[in-house]
Design a protein around this motif. Structure first.
Motif, short mmCIF file in Angstrom:
data_model
loop_
_atom_site.label_atom_id
_atom_site.label_comp_id
_atom_site.label_asym_id
_atom_site.label_seq_id
_atom_site.Cartn_x
_atom_site.Cartn_y
_atom_site.Cartn_z
N GLY A 229 63.58 -105.44 -29.80
CA GLY A 229 63.01 -104.52 -30.78
C GLY A 229 61.59 -104.81 -31.18
N ILE A 230 60.96 -105.83 -30.62
CA ILE A 230 59.59 -106.17 -30.99
C ILE A 230 58.67 -105.02 -30.63
CG2 ILE A 230 57.66 -107.77 -30.59
CD1 ILE A 230 59.89 -109.83 -29.72
N ILE A 231 57.91 -104.53 -31.59
CA ILE A 231 57.01 -103.41 -31.34
C ILE A 231 55.62 -103.93 -31.03
CG2 ILE A 231 55.91 -101.37 -32.34
CD1 ILE A 231 58.49 -100.86 -33.84
N LEU A 232 55.08 -103.45 -29.90
CA LEU A 232 53.73 -103.80 -29.48
C LEU A 232 52.85 -102.55 -29.55
CD1 LEU A 232 54.46 -105.75 -26.16
CD2 LEU A 232 54.37 -106.65 -28.49
N GLU A 233 51.65 -102.73 -30.04
CA GLU A 233 50.64 -101.68 -29.99
C GLU A 233 49.65 -102.07 -28.90
OE1 GLU A 233 47.02 -99.73 -32.64
OE2 GLU A 233 48.31 -101.26 -33.53
N LEU A 234 49.40 -101.17 -27.99
CA LEU A 234 48.40 -101.38 -26.94
C LEU A 234 47.17 -100.58 -27.32
CD1 LEU A 234 50.78 -100.89 -23.89
CD2 LEU A 234 50.34 -102.97 -25.20
N ALA A 235 46.01 -101.21 -27.29
CA ALA A 235 44.78 -100.53 -27.70
C ALA A 235 43.69 -100.80 -26.69
CB ALA A 235 44.34 -101.04 -29.08
N GLU A 236 43.15 -99.72 -26.10
CA GLU A 236 42.05 -99.84 -25.17
C GLU A 236 40.82 -99.20 -25.80
OE1 GLU A 236 40.55 -98.38 -20.77
OE2 GLU A 236 42.64 -98.13 -21.29
N LYS A 237 39.78 -99.98 -25.97
CA LYS A 237 38.52 -99.49 -26.54
C LYS A 237 37.86 -98.54 -25.53
CE LYS A 237 34.51 -101.07 -29.08
NZ LYS A 237 34.82 -100.42 -30.32
N ILE A 238 37.47 -97.38 -26.00
CA ILE A 238 36.78 -96.40 -25.16
C ILE A 238 35.32 -96.79 -25.10
CG2 ILE A 238 36.13 -93.99 -24.89
CD1 ILE A 238 38.75 -93.29 -26.35
N LYS A 239 34.81 -96.87 -23.89
CA LYS A 239 33.43 -97.33 -23.71
C LYS A 239 32.45 -96.19 -23.80
CE LYS A 239 35.20 -100.96 -20.90
NZ LYS A 239 35.48 -101.49 -19.64
#
Length: 142
Positions: free
Chosen positions: A132-142
């Protein structure tokens, strides 16, 4: 008196092997394993028996400890939180979020949302990891 940085995030798990496999496959690197013979003194529990595994991001800037309690364990069932439940999620700055999400989907990881764009700054996606561990994935837009 000052705070220098956040040192690590500790995550209590029931299936240590599955959690290690998930995070290693995700891209973290195992840095060490140890038992916690001394941990009962730190956490305020008696006769604690644990196994701990430390994983870090490839750049060495972030550290996660996975902890399995063998005695003085929490016997309740794993709760599958939603992104809005009280508690926490772990955010990772990633490169090529589309490829990462595709890989996680292929492995059967629950994707809580499709990839969303936040303004002109980030692509974001929430996924549910082991237990149940929630991960947020975030990719910075260049």
């Amino acid at each position: 008196m000052k705070i220098h940085r956040m040192d690590h995030v500790g995550i209590i798990v029931n299936d240590l092997s599955a959690a290690i496999e998930f995070f290693v496959d995700f891209g973290l690197e195992v840095q060490g394993e140890w038992d916690g013979k001394w941990i009962d003194q730190v956490v305020g529990l008696d006769d604690v028996k644990v196994a701990c595994v430390g994983l870090r991001t490839p750049d060495g800037q972030a550290w996660i400890e996975l902890i399995k309690f063998y005695s003085s364990s929490d016997e309740r069932e794993i709760q599958q939180p939603f992104a809005n439940n009280l508690g926490t999620h772990i955010a990772f700055a990633v490169e090529d979020i589309e490829a990462i999400v595709a890989k996680l989907k292929k492995k059967g990881t629950e994707i809580l949302s499709e990839i969303q764009q936040y303004e002109d700054s980030y692509k974001l996606c929430f996924v549910r990891g082991p237990e149940g561990i929630i991960l947020e994935l975030a990719e910075k837009i260049k």
